[in-house]
Design an enzyme around this catalytic site. Structure first.
Site, PDB file in Angstrom:
ATOM      1  N   LYS A  79     -11.554  52.435 100.158  1.00 54.46           N
ATOM      2  CA  LYS A  79     -11.612  52.755 101.585  1.00 54.46           C
ATOM      3  C   LYS A  79     -12.034  54.193 101.873  1.00 54.46           C
ATOM      4  O   LYS A  79     -12.689  54.451 102.882  1.00 54.46           O
ATOM      5  CB  LYS A  79     -10.269  52.439 102.243  1.00 54.46           C
ATOM      6  N   ASN A 100     -12.313  50.535 106.598  1.00 44.87           N
ATOM      7  CA  ASN A 100     -12.001  49.237 105.995  1.00 44.87           C
ATOM      8  C   ASN A 100     -12.978  48.149 106.407  1.00 44.87           C
ATOM      9  O   ASN A 100     -12.826  47.004 105.991  1.00 44.87           O
ATOM     10  CB  ASN A 100     -10.556  48.808 106.297  1.00 44.87           C
ATOM     11  N   ASP A 116      -7.208  49.168 109.956  1.00 47.60           N
ATOM     12  CA  ASP A 116      -5.945  48.998 109.235  1.00 47.60           C
ATOM     13  C   ASP A 116      -4.763  49.451 110.086  1.00 47.60           C
ATOM     14  O   ASP A 116      -3.743  48.762 110.190  1.00 47.60           O
ATOM     15  CB  ASP A 116      -5.954  49.798 107.927  1.00 47.60           C
ATOM     16  N   GLY A 140       2.159  57.024 100.767  1.00 56.32           N
ATOM     17  CA  GLY A 140       0.789  56.647 100.475  1.00 56.32           C
ATOM     18  C   GLY A 140      -0.173  57.236 101.480  1.00 56.32           C
ATOM     19  O   GLY A 140      -0.228  56.786 102.626  1.00 56.32           O
ATOM     20  N   ALA A 141      -0.947  58.234 101.081  1.00 52.17           N
ATOM     21  CA  ALA A 141      -1.889  58.911 101.975  1.00 52.17           C
ATOM     22  C   ALA A 141      -3.330  58.523 101.669  1.00 52.17           C
ATOM     23  O   ALA A 141      -4.257  59.288 101.941  1.00 52.17           O
ATOM     24  CB  ALA A 141      -1.716  60.424 101.875  1.00 52.17           C
ATOM     25  N   GLY A 142      -3.517  57.332 101.107  1.00 51.30           N
ATOM     26  CA  GLY A 142      -4.859  56.852 100.816  1.00 51.30           C
ATOM     27  C   GLY A 142      -5.530  56.276 102.049  1.00 51.30           C
ATOM     28  O   GLY A 142      -5.165  56.596 103.189  1.00 51.30           O
ATOM     29  N   GLY A 143      -6.514  55.375 101.826  1.00 53.77           N
ATOM     30  CA  GLY A 143      -7.273  54.840 102.941  1.00 53.77           C
ATOM     31  C   GLY A 143      -6.439  54.115 103.967  1.00 53.77           C
ATOM     32  O   GLY A 143      -6.491  54.408 105.168  1.00 53.77           O
ATOM     33  N   ALA A 144      -5.647  53.145 103.528  1.00 57.67           N
ATOM     34  CA  ALA A 144      -4.814  52.389 104.465  1.00 57.67           C
ATOM     35  C   ALA A 144      -3.698  53.257 105.019  1.00 57.67           C
ATOM     36  O   ALA A 144      -3.403  53.219 106.223  1.00 57.67           O
ATOM     37  CB  ALA A 144      -4.243  51.155 103.776  1.00 57.67           C
TER      38      ALA A 144
END
Length: 270
Positions: A79, A100, A116, A140-144
């Site tokens: 993402k 996304n 998302d 969780g600081a990723g794409g989602a």
């Protein structure tokens, strides 16, 4: 095709949509979207495409030249990376730094957007967990995770705490969010979530049976909602353990279900 009702023909006029991920066995978009296409009599099909990170640009550029492919859904771990391959980005992508979905425009270019976060919040509200005025924490600081963090703030959470083991990524996300929603977001230096009404796992942890918990449950106050974005398995270890402790739980599939109407508008599906 996965999720495509029996007897629905695929012909030379069928439009294609791909789901890009690594791994790909867990994706639920074909299962949800193909019956929608059939019900609305839309001549289209969603298919999973397994793309390794090192091959992502080749796959995206190759699919960009497929004339009967109208778009792509993007899942773990692409993402953030796919944003750099888009020709144009929607406003949410610029805020959260990830995408996304990609829509193939008439000139063959890619337009990126991210639903998302809005899908996650829509699912929360639909389940009776309106985040407005509440305290939330997210791991969780990723794409989602970035998209969900922004959507929770936009939905009116009173305070949002975010943790990620990648401190550089965490710091960059918090800085972007703080610039838009000053005074309402902070970074955590450990994944212990205290004094929250809603706790969110926005990491892939839980996709495999032996995965550790993304955050311990013993620091959560009684009655706090525990939400997971992992869609398969539906009952992750985290959600099973949280339910056993009496916490209301929120399943990952609700995030995708909450995005369906946004997808129909974005891809102009009638």
């Amino acid at each position: 095709m996965t999720g495509r009702p029996a007897g629905t023909p695929i012909t030379g006029t069928t439009r294609l949509y791909a789901v890009l991920g690594d791994p790909i066995a867990q994706v639920q978009a074909p299962t949800l979207m193909n019956p929608v296409f059939a019900r609305l009599q839309i001549d289209a099909v969603v298919v999973p495409v397994h793309a390794r990170p090192q091959n992502l640009e080749h796959v995206v550029r190759g699919l960009q030249r497929v004339e009967n492919l109208d778009g792509m859904f993007i899942t773990v771990p692409h993402k953030v990376a796919v944003r750099r391959l888009a020709d144009r980005c929607g406003p949410t992508v610029d805020i959260v730094g990830s995408a996304n979905v990609l829509r193939r425009e008439a000139d063959g270019s890619w337009l990126a957007e991210n639903f998302d976060g809005s899908g996650f919040v829509s699912g929360l509200v639909g389940a009776g967990h309106d985040p407005r005025g509440r305290r939330a924490a997210l791991v969780g600081a990723g794409g989602a995770g970035s998209a969900i963090a922004a959507a929770l703030l936009a939905a009116g959470v009173d305070r949002l705490a975010v943790y990620d083991c990648d401190t550089a990524k965490l710091g960059a996300l918090v800085a972007r969010l703080e610039a838009r929603w000053p005074g309402r977001v902070c970074a955590l230096d450990e994944p212990r979530l205290r004094d929250v009404d809603i706790a969110v796992n926005a990491t892939p942890l839980g996709m495999h049976g032996g995965d550790p918990f993304p955050f311990p449950l013993d620091s959560l106050p009684p009655g706090s909602v525990v939400a997971d974005i992992v869609m398969k398995p539906r009952e992750t270890r985290l959600l099973r353990a949280a339910a056993a402790l009496g916490h209301p739980v929120h399943h990952g599939i609700h995030m995708l279900e909450g995005q369906l109407n946004s997808y129909r508008v974005f891809f102009d599906l009638h």
